[in-house]
Design an enzyme around this catalytic site. Sequence first.
Site, PDB file in Angstrom:
ATOM      1  N   HIS A   1       2.416  -2.296  56.674  1.00  0.00           N
ATOM      2  CA  HIS A   1       1.060  -1.741  56.731  1.00  0.00           C
ATOM      3  C   HIS A   1       0.012  -2.720  56.212  1.00  0.00           C
ATOM      4  O   HIS A   1      -1.178  -2.503  56.389  1.00  0.00           O
ATOM      5  CB  HIS A   1       0.990  -0.389  56.005  1.00  0.00           C
ATOM      6  CG  HIS A   1       1.038  -0.448  54.510  1.00  0.00           C
ATOM      7  ND1 HIS A   1       0.779   0.651  53.726  1.00  0.00           N
ATOM      8  CD2 HIS A   1       1.312  -1.454  53.637  1.00  0.00           C
ATOM      9  CE1 HIS A   1       0.879   0.337  52.455  1.00  0.00           C
ATOM     10  NE2 HIS A   1       1.207  -0.936  52.381  1.00  0.00           N
TER      11      HIS A   1
ATOM     12  N   GLY B   1       9.481  -8.847  50.094  1.00  0.00           N
ATOM     13  CA  GLY B   1       8.209  -8.507  49.466  1.00  0.00           C
ATOM     14  C   GLY B   1       8.415  -7.445  48.409  1.00  0.00           C
ATOM     15  O   GLY B   1       7.588  -6.551  48.241  1.00  0.00           O
TER      16      GLY B   1
ATOM     17  N   LYS C   1       9.557  -2.104  52.132  1.00  0.00           N
ATOM     18  CA  LYS C   1       8.777  -0.964  51.653  1.00  0.00           C
ATOM     19  C   LYS C   1       7.312  -1.361  51.519  1.00  0.00           C
ATOM     20  O   LYS C   1       6.964  -2.277  50.780  1.00  0.00           O
ATOM     21  CB  LYS C   1       9.301  -0.485  50.294  1.00  0.00           C
ATOM     22  CG  LYS C   1       8.477   0.667  49.683  1.00  0.00           C
ATOM     23  CD  LYS C   1       9.020   1.086  48.329  1.00  0.00           C
ATOM     24  CE  LYS C   1       8.819   0.035  47.267  1.00  0.00           C
ATOM     25  NZ  LYS C   1       7.393  -0.119  46.867  1.00  0.00           N
TER      26      LYS C   1
ATOM     27  N   ARG D   1       6.516 -13.622  46.753  1.00  0.00           N
ATOM     28  CA  ARG D   1       5.700 -14.813  46.562  1.00  0.00           C
ATOM     29  C   ARG D   1       6.007 -15.473  45.218  1.00  0.00           C
ATOM     30  O   ARG D   1       6.402 -14.806  44.250  1.00  0.00           O
ATOM     31  CB  ARG D   1       4.216 -14.458  46.626  1.00  0.00           C
ATOM     32  CG  ARG D   1       3.806 -13.754  47.895  1.00  0.00           C
ATOM     33  CD  ARG D   1       2.297 -13.466  47.941  1.00  0.00           C
ATOM     34  NE  ARG D   1       1.799 -12.850  46.738  1.00  0.00           N
ATOM     35  CZ  ARG D   1       1.865 -11.548  46.466  1.00  0.00           C
ATOM     36  NH1 ARG D   1       2.463 -10.720  47.318  1.00  0.00           N
ATOM     37  NH2 ARG D   1       1.369 -11.060  45.349  1.00  0.00           N
TER      38      ARG D   1
ATOM     39  N   ASP E   1       8.053 -17.338  51.442  1.00  0.00           N
ATOM     40  CA  ASP E   1       7.018 -16.806  52.318  1.00  0.00           C
ATOM     41  C   ASP E   1       7.706 -16.109  53.489  1.00  0.00           C
ATOM     42  O   ASP E   1       8.372 -16.764  54.300  1.00  0.00           O
ATOM     43  CB  ASP E   1       6.137 -17.954  52.818  1.00  0.00           C
ATOM     44  CG  ASP E   1       5.016 -17.500  53.742  1.00  0.00           C
ATOM     45  OD1 ASP E   1       5.018 -16.331  54.170  1.00  0.00           O
ATOM     46  OD2 ASP E   1       4.143 -18.330  54.048  1.00  0.00           O
ATOM     47  N   PHE E   2       7.576 -14.785  53.586  1.00  0.00           N
ATOM     48  CA  PHE E   2       8.305 -14.081  54.639  1.00  0.00           C
ATOM     49  C   PHE E   2       7.767 -14.347  56.034  1.00  0.00           C
ATOM     50  O   PHE E   2       8.372 -13.930  57.023  1.00  0.00           O
ATOM     51  CB  PHE E   2       8.441 -12.585  54.371  1.00  0.00           C
ATOM     52  CG  PHE E   2       7.184 -11.821  54.025  1.00  0.00           C
ATOM     53  CD1 PHE E   2       5.980 -12.046  54.662  1.00  0.00           C
ATOM     54  CD2 PHE E   2       7.230 -10.827  53.051  1.00  0.00           C
ATOM     55  CE1 PHE E   2       4.842 -11.316  54.361  1.00  0.00           C
ATOM     56  CE2 PHE E   2       6.095 -10.090  52.738  1.00  0.00           C
ATOM     57  CZ  PHE E   2       4.901 -10.326  53.401  1.00  0.00           C
TER      58      PHE E   2
END
Length: 340
Positions: free
Chosen positions: A251, A183, A247, A207, A233-234
Site C-alpha cells: 500500500h 520490510g 505486511k 532498510r 533494498d527490496f
Amino acid sequence: MTDDVHLVTDDAHQQMSMMVTSHWISQVVRSVVDLSLAEHLAGQVLTADEVAAREGSAPRTTFRLMRACVALGLLTPDEDGRFHGTALLDTLRRDAPGSLRGLALATTLPAQWLAWNQFAASVRTGRTQVGAALGTDFFDHLEHHPAQARDFADGMTSTTSLWAGDAASVIDTAGVQVAVDVGGANGSLLHLLHEADLDLRGVVFDRPGVVEEAVAETERRGLADRTDVVAGDFFESVPSGDLYLLKFIHHDWDDERAIKILENCRAAMAPGGRLAVVEILVGELDDPGPGALMDMNMLAIVPGQERSLEEYDALLHAAGLRRTTVTPTSSPQSVIEAVA
C-alpha cells in the site's frame, strides 16, 4: 427585536464539529506520550506539579494538559487534586502488552503532519505532495531523521500488536524452512510466527536505517539464534526463503513498484514457496470499510494506495504469481496468499 442568529445543536453539526477538531486530540495524545504520563501514573497518583517536576515541564501547562486528559477519559482526578491513570492511558505505556505508544508517535510524526497539510493539493493533482512538504519522499526523509524513523518503526510494531496477531494465526508455517519478513521493521510479524512455531527460522529484511532496531528486538525476545537481520533494498533483491511476509508493504507504492517487489520475491523464492500479503482490502462502493480512510493517508504520505482484492490479483498476475487464498481476519486486515 428578534435575534436572527440561531444556535445549531443538531447531531450532524455536533458530529462535524468533532470531525474538524479531532486533530486536537491526536496532538494531546502525542504530548501525553512525550511527557510519559502513562509511565509516571502507572500504579500511583500524582499532582500536575509532581509530574512537571519529574519532566522539567511548565507546571501550569502540564496541569492544563492533564485536565484535558480528564475530558478525554485518560485521567481521573481525586478531591486532593491528584490524577489517576485509566485503562485508556495504560494503552500508551511502553511496557504494556500491545502498547499503542508507537502508533501515537508514528501517526503524529512531523513528516506525516506536514504532508497532511497539503492533502487538498494531493487530491487535486492526483499525487502525494510529500515532496513539497518535506523536500524529499517520506522514506528518504526517515533515512535522514533517525529519531522519526524509530518512531515510525515503533508505530508499525504497534499496528502489528493491535491487528497482526489475527493475521499470524492464519498463516500456516508447517514445513516452512525460512520465512522472510520483507520490510519487516522490528520483525514483529515474524516474531509472532516464531512464537507459534519453535522450529521456524526467519529473516527480517529492511532498510539499513531500520535494521538496528530489528537486531535489538530480536535479541530482546531471545530469537537471535533463529533470526537473521539483513539490510537491503527490496526494489533490488530480497533474501531467499520459502515464505515471504509482506505486511503493509504494497500500500506504500504505486503499481509499478509494487509489482517489482513481488517479482523480486518470486525470483528469490525457493521451489514450492509462497507469499503472504497482509493488507486492508477496500470493499465495494456501498461498503468500502476502513480501507477507504486508510487510502487517504496513503495519498497524503506516499505514492501508494489501498486496493481491492481484484487490484491485488492484477498485481500478482503481473508479477507471475497466482492467488491461492484470501482470509479475512477479525481485524481490518486480510491475508492474501499466492504462489508462482
